[in-house]
Design a protein around this motif. Structure first.
Motif, short mmCIF file in Angstrom:
data_model
loop_
_atom_site.label_atom_id
_atom_site.label_comp_id
_atom_site.label_asym_id
_atom_site.label_seq_id
_atom_site.Cartn_x
_atom_site.Cartn_y
_atom_site.Cartn_z
N ASN A 77 1.01 4.16 -2.79
CA ASN A 77 0.81 5.58 -2.49
C ASN A 77 2.03 6.40 -2.90
O ASN A 77 1.91 7.56 -3.30
CB ASN A 77 0.52 5.77 -0.99
N THR A 83 0.82 -1.19 0.00
CA THR A 83 0.00 0.00 0.00
C THR A 83 0.86 1.25 0.00
O THR A 83 0.62 2.20 -0.75
CB THR A 83 -0.92 0.01 1.24
N ARG A 117 -9.57 4.87 0.67
CA ARG A 117 -8.64 5.49 1.62
C ARG A 117 -8.97 5.07 3.05
O ARG A 117 -8.11 4.68 3.81
CB ARG A 117 -8.73 7.02 1.49
N ASP A 118 -10.25 5.11 3.39
CA ASP A 118 -10.67 4.74 4.73
C ASP A 118 -10.34 3.30 5.06
O ASP A 118 -9.81 2.99 6.12
CB ASP A 118 -12.20 4.87 4.86
N ASN A 159 -4.54 5.92 -1.22
CA ASN A 159 -4.90 7.32 -1.39
C ASN A 159 -4.84 7.76 -2.85
O ASN A 159 -3.78 8.06 -3.39
CB ASN A 159 -3.98 8.20 -0.54
N LYS A 200 -6.50 2.27 3.06
CA LYS A 200 -5.38 3.22 3.15
C LYS A 200 -4.74 3.52 1.79
O LYS A 200 -3.59 3.92 1.71
CB LYS A 200 -4.29 2.69 4.11
N ILE A 214 -6.85 10.28 -3.96
CA ILE A 214 -7.68 11.49 -3.97
C ILE A 214 -7.24 12.50 -5.02
O ILE A 214 -8.05 13.23 -5.58
CB ILE A 214 -7.70 12.12 -2.55
N THR A 254 -12.95 7.58 -1.57
CA THR A 254 -12.95 7.72 -0.12
C THR A 254 -12.92 6.38 0.63
O THR A 254 -12.08 6.20 1.50
CB THR A 254 -14.14 8.60 0.33
#
Ligand code: HEM
Lengths: 202, 303
Positions: A10, A6, A71-72, A77, A75, A79, A68
């Motif tokens: 990211n 992860t 991400r929640d 991301n 994890k 965005i 979202t």
């Protein structure tokens, strides 16, 4: 995905900017239109084009709602790509609408007017599209600054009705209850439901 | 009797194009039926229309036949496994000559003729199709309807092993349709066993189907196994599913809209992306032949 994977993902996201998404994102539309013009989409290229653009718009909208929870819950991301995906969704919805007006109804306004005042699935599609317009117009940094992040975020919660309405539009235009549109509606409602559930927890 | 040449009814471009497809079809026997089927001996008829015949490729690839799936391409993809030989049709109800008749039995006393008809789908698209077949009245006369018979009910094959759309479907199969007896006896109403100079491809309703050119396409029931004469109006599948959208009559009528789309115009299939919409005609252009069947009826309530 393990933590390290992860993190690596990211990390990659940090180095890859969002702008290529716009270019890559419009290519399928251009290709599809070319195929339609050159009569390679079967016996009814108009419906093929109209359906495909509508379906991609819906898929892209669902993708924006996935950012979202990813991400929640995982994890991950992404965005920074959300704006590009949302604007592409609008681009496809606009293409879908233009296909309807130009190639399907052929600017035959009396029929179009009847459609958008009488036929539930069209009315719902139109509402869904109109709700996307302010979102597309304000998908830039200047608007966030002008509106203020709170108002901006409130406005963009319109997505929570855009997606279920677009999916409902899909469900209703079929002559029978069909699995595919119902799945879209289910996924759309699930993702919107997640937002409300998350808000209650916060 | 002039013998009809296949190329008479098909635009030349399409005719030539098909050679490519045939070459491909020969390579595999399990391929969907898009290339040549068995050619038929037919005579020309007086039935023809102005306007261009829909390219055969469009007519055999763009189908509504939910028994094989709800997508327009599903029938082509799935119908080639349907067994159409042997085939028989059970004719019964209020007739003096009931029985189960093999396809050859049915065909031995009729002359197959080609009739070029407009075909109008309730979804507001249309085709012009050179069907091959005979008037339904010929078959009904052989069955000899009794005086109490007022309607004709039709039923499509129910065979989920070969019709994947019938598996786990909430659709009330078998598909059923019906006509008033006078509609059924109208000379326009035909049983088709072929199109474009050949036997019907499975996706178009092989081995025999109804064609009622002044009604929306779903009335023209495919792959028929049963015909029953009745004294009461028989149930019809789309009407059972949504009676506010599909009436028993379902005559083509540009003035009465379907709740979900206008019926005032139609999109001819096969003309490409920029094909112009054309106005839909009352009774699909067959008003002279059939309007009298409905004199005095309110076509808005009897839609
Ligand atoms: C602006 C108003 C809209 C109009 C007038 C409109 C019109 C239509 C029409 C005419 C069809 C085809 C119906 C048929 O099968 O004949 C359709 C299908 C569809 N539309 Fe829309 N639409 C609108 C907005 C939207 C929006 C905003 C979305 C999604 C974001 C959307 C997604 C779809 C989908 C997914 C389909 C079905 C595709 C398929 O069958 O595979 N539409 N729409």
């Amino acid at each position: 995905m393990s933590m390290t994977q992860t993190q690596r993902l990211n990390q990659v996201v940090k180095t890859v900017s969002a702008w290529p998404i716009y270019i890559v994102g419009v290519l399928p539309a251009a290709w599809l239109f070319y195929q339609a013009v050159s009569n390679n989409l079967g016996a009814d290229p108009l419906k093929a084009l109209e359906h495909q653009l509508g379906e991609w718009a819906l898929q892209l909208l669902i993708a924006t709602l996935l950012i979202t929870p990813l991400r929640d819950l995982f994890k991950i991301n992404l965005i920074k790509y959300r704006r590009a995906i949302g604007l592409l969704a609008f681009f496809y919805a606009l293409g879908h609408l233009l296909t309807y007006l130009w190639l399907d109804q052929q600017w035959w306004w009396s029929a179009i007017w009847k459609d958008i005042t009488k036929r539930p699935y069209i009315i719902i599609g139109v509402i869904s599209f109109l709700a996307m317009v302010p979102l597309a117009i304000t998908s830039n940094n200047l608007s966030i600054r002008k509106l203020g992040p709170l108002t901006w975020r409130k406005l963009h919660q319109l997505t929570y009705i855009v997606v279920p309405l677009a999916a409902l539009h899909f469900v209703l235009l079929k002559k029978t209850w069909q699995l595919e549109p119902i799945l879209y509606l289910g996924v759309g409602l699930l993702l919107v439901g997640y937002r409300f559930w998350r808000k209650r927890l916060a | 009797m002039t013998k009809l040449n296949y190329s008479d009814v098909t635009p030349k471009g399409v005719f030539l194009n098909r050679r490519k497809i045939i070459a491909g079809a020969l390579a595999s026997t399990a391929l969907p039926q898009i290339g040549f089927a068995k050619p038929l001996d037919v005579v020309k008829s007086e039935y023809t229309v102005d306007g261009e015949i829909t390219p055969r490729d469009a007519a055999v690839t763009y189908n509504n036949f939910y028994e094989f799936g709800t997508g327009k391409g599903d029938p082509l993809a799935n119908a080639h496994t349907l067994t159409t030989d042997p085939w028989s049709v059970e004719i019964g109800g209020l007739v003096n000559n009931a029985g189960t008749f093999g396809l050859d039995d049915i065909l031995k006393d009729v002359t197959l003729e080609e009739r070029i008809y407009r075909f109008r789908c309730v979804e507001a698209w249309s085709m012009v199709v050179p069907w091959i077949g005979f008037s339904l009245s010929e078959l009904l006369k052989k069955a000899d309807p009794q005086s109490g018979a007022k309607y004709v009910a039709f039923e499509t094959l129910y065979r989920p092993e070969e019709m994947p759309g019938q598996k786990n479907s909430r659709f009330p199969y078998p598909y059923v349709e019906g006509l008033r007896l006078d509609e059924a006896m109208n000379p326009l109403t035909m049983i088709a066993t072929g199109m474009y100079g050949e036997e019907l491809p499975n996706q178009n309703g092989a081995p025999l189907r109804l064609v009622v050119p002044w009604k929306y396409g779903f009335k023209s029931i495919k792959s028929i196994v049963k015909i029953t004469l009745t004294d009461e109006q028989p149930p019809t599948t789309w009407n059972l599913i949504a009676d506010n959208e599909y009436g028993f009559y379902s005559n083509v009528n540009p003035e009465v809209d379907h709740p979900r789309w206008s019926q005032a115009s139609e999109r001819p299939i096969g003309g490409g992306l920029f094909a112009k919409r054309i106005p839909t005609l009352m009774f699909n252009g067959y008003a002279d032949e059939v309007a009298s069947l409905y004199s005095g009826m309110d076509l808005r309530t009897n839609f």
